[in-house]
Design an enzyme around this catalytic site. Structure first.
Site, PDB file in Angstrom:
ATOM      1  N   TYR A 167      -7.545 -14.253   3.630  1.00 27.02           N
ATOM      2  CA  TYR A 167      -6.150 -14.172   3.174  1.00 27.02           C
ATOM      3  C   TYR A 167      -5.274 -15.081   4.031  1.00 27.02           C
ATOM      4  CZ  TYR A 167      -1.430 -12.318   2.772  1.00 27.02           C
ATOM      5  OH  TYR A 167      -0.071 -12.206   2.609  1.00 27.02           O
TER       6      TYR A 167
HETATM    7  O1  UGA Z   1       2.054  -9.104   7.707  1.00 28.76           O
HETATM    8  C1  UGA Z   1       1.295  -9.592   6.886  1.00 28.76           C
HETATM    9  O2  UGA Z   1       1.200 -10.780   6.799  1.00 28.76           O
HETATM   10  C2  UGA Z   1       0.421  -8.749   6.013  1.00 28.76           C
HETATM   11  O3  UGA Z   1       0.838  -7.387   6.133  1.00 28.76           O
HETATM   12  C3  UGA Z   1       0.013  -6.466   5.455  1.00 28.76           C
HETATM   13  O4  UGA Z   1      -1.256  -6.448   6.069  1.00 28.76           O
HETATM   14  P1  UGA Z   1      -1.512  -5.410   7.234  1.00 28.76           P
HETATM   15  O5  UGA Z   1      -0.641  -5.702   8.406  1.00 28.76           O
HETATM   16  O6  UGA Z   1      -2.971  -5.392   7.447  1.00 28.76           O
HETATM   17  O7  UGA Z   1      -0.960  -4.029   6.610  1.00 28.76           O
HETATM   18  P2  UGA Z   1      -1.706  -2.673   6.236  1.00 28.76           P
HETATM   19  O8  UGA Z   1      -2.803  -2.915   5.296  1.00 28.76           O
HETATM   20  O9  UGA Z   1      -0.652  -1.728   5.814  1.00 28.76           O
HETATM   21  O10 UGA Z   1      -2.332  -2.202   7.627  1.00 28.76           O
HETATM   22  C4  UGA Z   1      -1.489  -1.836   8.703  1.00 28.76           C
HETATM   23  C5  UGA Z   1      -2.323  -1.401   9.879  1.00 28.76           C
HETATM   24  O11 UGA Z   1      -3.036  -0.213   9.527  1.00 28.76           O
HETATM   25  C6  UGA Z   1      -4.409  -0.371   9.822  1.00 28.76           C
HETATM   26  N1  UGA Z   1      -5.188   0.429   8.863  1.00 28.76           N
HETATM   27  C7  UGA Z   1      -5.195   0.080   7.551  1.00 28.76           C
HETATM   28  C8  UGA Z   1      -5.902   0.819   6.646  1.00 28.76           C
HETATM   29  C9  UGA Z   1      -6.613   1.930   7.083  1.00 28.76           C
HETATM   30  O12 UGA Z   1      -7.285   2.653   6.298  1.00 28.76           O
HETATM   31  N2  UGA Z   1      -6.596   2.247   8.389  1.00 28.76           N
HETATM   32  C10 UGA Z   1      -5.891   1.515   9.306  1.00 28.76           C
HETATM   33  O13 UGA Z   1      -5.879   1.850  10.502  1.00 28.76           O
HETATM   34  C11 UGA Z   1      -4.684  -1.849   9.763  1.00 28.76           C
HETATM   35  O14 UGA Z   1      -5.801  -2.174  10.545  1.00 28.76           O
HETATM   36  C12 UGA Z   1      -3.378  -2.409  10.306  1.00 28.76           C
HETATM   37  O15 UGA Z   1      -3.438  -2.439  11.699  1.00 28.76           O
HETATM   38  C13 UGA Z   1      -0.128  -6.838   3.983  1.00 28.76           C
HETATM   39  O16 UGA Z   1      -1.072  -6.018   3.348  1.00 28.76           O
HETATM   40  C14 UGA Z   1      -0.478  -8.288   3.784  1.00 28.76           C
HETATM   41  O17 UGA Z   1      -0.445  -8.581   2.410  1.00 28.76           O
HETATM   42  C15 UGA Z   1       0.558  -9.069   4.550  1.00 28.76           C
HETATM   43  O18 UGA Z   1       0.544 -10.392   4.339  1.00 28.76           O
END
Ligand code: UGA
Length: 457
Positions: A275
């Site tokens: 991504y």
């Molecule tokens: O800032 C960005 O650029 C990105 O932010 C999000 O990605 P992400 O930060 O991974 O957001 P989440 O999917 O909500 O995850 C947030 C946190 O929760 C954690 N997480 C996620 C899912 C889960 O089941 N457990 C868990 O601990 C992830 O590792 C991460 O640290 C968006 O989904 C992306 O599309 C975006 O571009």
């Protein structure tokens, strides 16, 4: 420095009516289909012992040729169709003869024109791609409410529950915003649209989002975030007048960068996920279009945007659903059980950043595909500047939901995640007047109280 001329009051555009936790939106699930097309069956070989040597050898040769051809064709088919159904809906028209009748209908054209009608002096005329998406719907409403002309474009794919996108569409429709159902890869549609409307700006928010899903369906990222971006840029550079182009990059481009907080000048050449790689590639493509064709371009690196009417695939949303339905939440941890952290940024702050980016965009300098002079090229972080760990996110949700979460701590899988994000927004503050004001506690309270914009119809 130029400041946003039309700053938005904090509560001007959305979420008028708080809802209960029973709101159906919390039932929106991810509906990504992981079903891949079945692999072609194995060819079965049966030798005919009645043939002589020569016949047998030519038979073998013929057979090997057939099998090779079959494997090649099967491979081509699998390459073409690999991945879940997110990709299968895409229409890429190649000639004007394939234009559907509806685009020629007066009703359709009237809807587009009315949606683009400007109701304030010097108002913008904006094409918002991904208008049925989370950020796209919020930005569209904000623009429309202050009198800009807005038309949306969205392919309503099923990466997550399309009903949520339809609900957003209904809301936008009630505010006079028409969303064209189409794909950013559809060059014929784009040409038709730009021939009809002289857009002053394009707010490009359509994308294949999500960091971890890229492991399952890499092609959908290439299709939307690279091929789709280029198709749209091609149309913009040919347009006369050329619109100014503002688009969503991502905090994920910082990848393995360890220098904190992340500044726009930091390294972005170590993406941790596919991504991120596609977003980084997008940043390189827009540079080229700015350089060759004089397109005015602003890239916005969003940091984990959350809020009402958000994306069910994101942690805050799926955790809420799980907590409410008594299911455990999985919390990833980094090496040595270090908590992961994100610079979670509330949607209202992001919308203000997007609108300010549009307002401070200079005009493109090219016409009809020819550059007339240097054009503006900018990149801004839009984050909250205060990272919060994932367990703290869960604690805040528990507090607002008044339900204890069942927590499963697991080692962070190798899935493209990065351990933390943290935005330095000095540049956006100076040039856009960007000033994030919503902390995670306040933002999640709004999300939990008001998970949708209004009662489901
Ligand atoms: O800032 C960005 O650029 C990105 O932010 C999000 O990605 P992400 O930060 O991974 O957001 P989440 O999917 O909500 O995850 C947030 C946190 O929760 C954690 N997480 C996620 C899912 C889960 O089941 N457990 C868990 O601990 C992830 O590792 C991460 O640290 C968006 O989904 C992306 O599309 C975006 O571009």
């Amino acid at each position: 420095m130029k400041k946003s001329s039309n700053s938005l009051p904090a509560d001007m555009y959305l979420f008028d009516s708080p809802k209960t936790l029973q709101n159906p939106l919390l039932q929106h699930r991810e509906v990504r289909s992981d079903s891949h097309p079945s692999t072609p069956g194995k060819a079965k070989m049966e030798r005919n012992n009645h043939f002589g040597d020569v016949q047998s050898r030519s038979y073998n040769f013929f057979f090997v040729l057939c099998v090779s051809l079959f494997i090649l064709m099967a491979g081509a088919y699998m390459l073409r169709s690999e991945g879940p159904s997110v990709e299968k809906k895409f229409i890429v028209r190649e000639s004007e003869s394939s234009i559907p009748d509806i685009w020629r209908s007066q009703a359709w054209q009237k809807s587009v024109r009315e949606s683009c009608h400007v109701k304030r002096e010097d108002g913008l005329v904006v094409l918002v791609t991904g208008a049925a998406g989370f950020v796209g719907s919020h930005v569209s409403l904000a623009l429309k409410k202050r009198g800009d002309g807005v038309v949306g474009l969205d392919n309503f794919n099923n990466y997550y529950d399309p009903q949520l996108k339809r609900d957003r569409q209904k809301l936008l429709d009630r505010h006079g915003i028409f969303i064209i159902e189409g794909d950013i890869n559809d060059a014929v549609l784009l040409k038709e649209l730009f021939d009809m409307i002289p857009f002053t700006h394009v707010m490009h928010l359509a994308a294949q989002a999500g960091v971890r899903y890229a492991l399952q369906n890499p092609h959908s990222y290439v299709h939307s975030n690279i091929a789709g971006l280029v198709t749209l840029l091609e149309q913009c550079r040919r347009a006369n007048p050329q619109p100014a182009f503002v688009w969503a990059s991502s905090s994920s481009v910082y990848g393995l960068n360890t220098k904190v907080p992340f500044a726009e000048s930091d390294r972005t050449d170590q993406p941790a996920s596919l991504y991120a790689a596609t977003k980084k590639a997008g940043e390189e493509f827009v540079h080229t279009y700015n350089h060759i064709y004089g397109l005015s371009i602003t890239g916005l690196r969003f940091f984990t945007v959350y809020g009402p009417f958000g994306r069910p695939d994101m942690a805050y949303f799926s955790f809420t659903q799980n907590i409410l339905s008594g299911k455990p939440v999985t919390i990833y941890q980094g090496p040595n059980k270090v908590d992961l952290a994100r610079d979670f940024t509330f949607i209202d702050d992001i919308v203000k950043g997007c609108v300010a980016a549009l307002d401070t965009s200079e005009k493109s300098t090219g016409t009809g595909g020819k550059k007339r002079g240097p054009a503006q090229l900018r990149t801004f972080n839009l984050g909250n500047t205060s990272p919060v760990t994932v367990p703290t996110l869960v604690n805040i949700l528990e507090k607002h939901l008044k339900v204890k979460a069942q927590k499963n701590f697991v080692k962070m899988p190798r899935n493209g995640d990065v351990p933390f994000t943290h935005a330095n927004v000095t540049l956006a503050r100076t040039e856009l007047g960007y000033n994030p004001t919503t902390d995670l506690n306040t933002g999640l309270k709004k999300f939990v109280k008001c998970p949708t914009l209004e009662p489901s119809a």
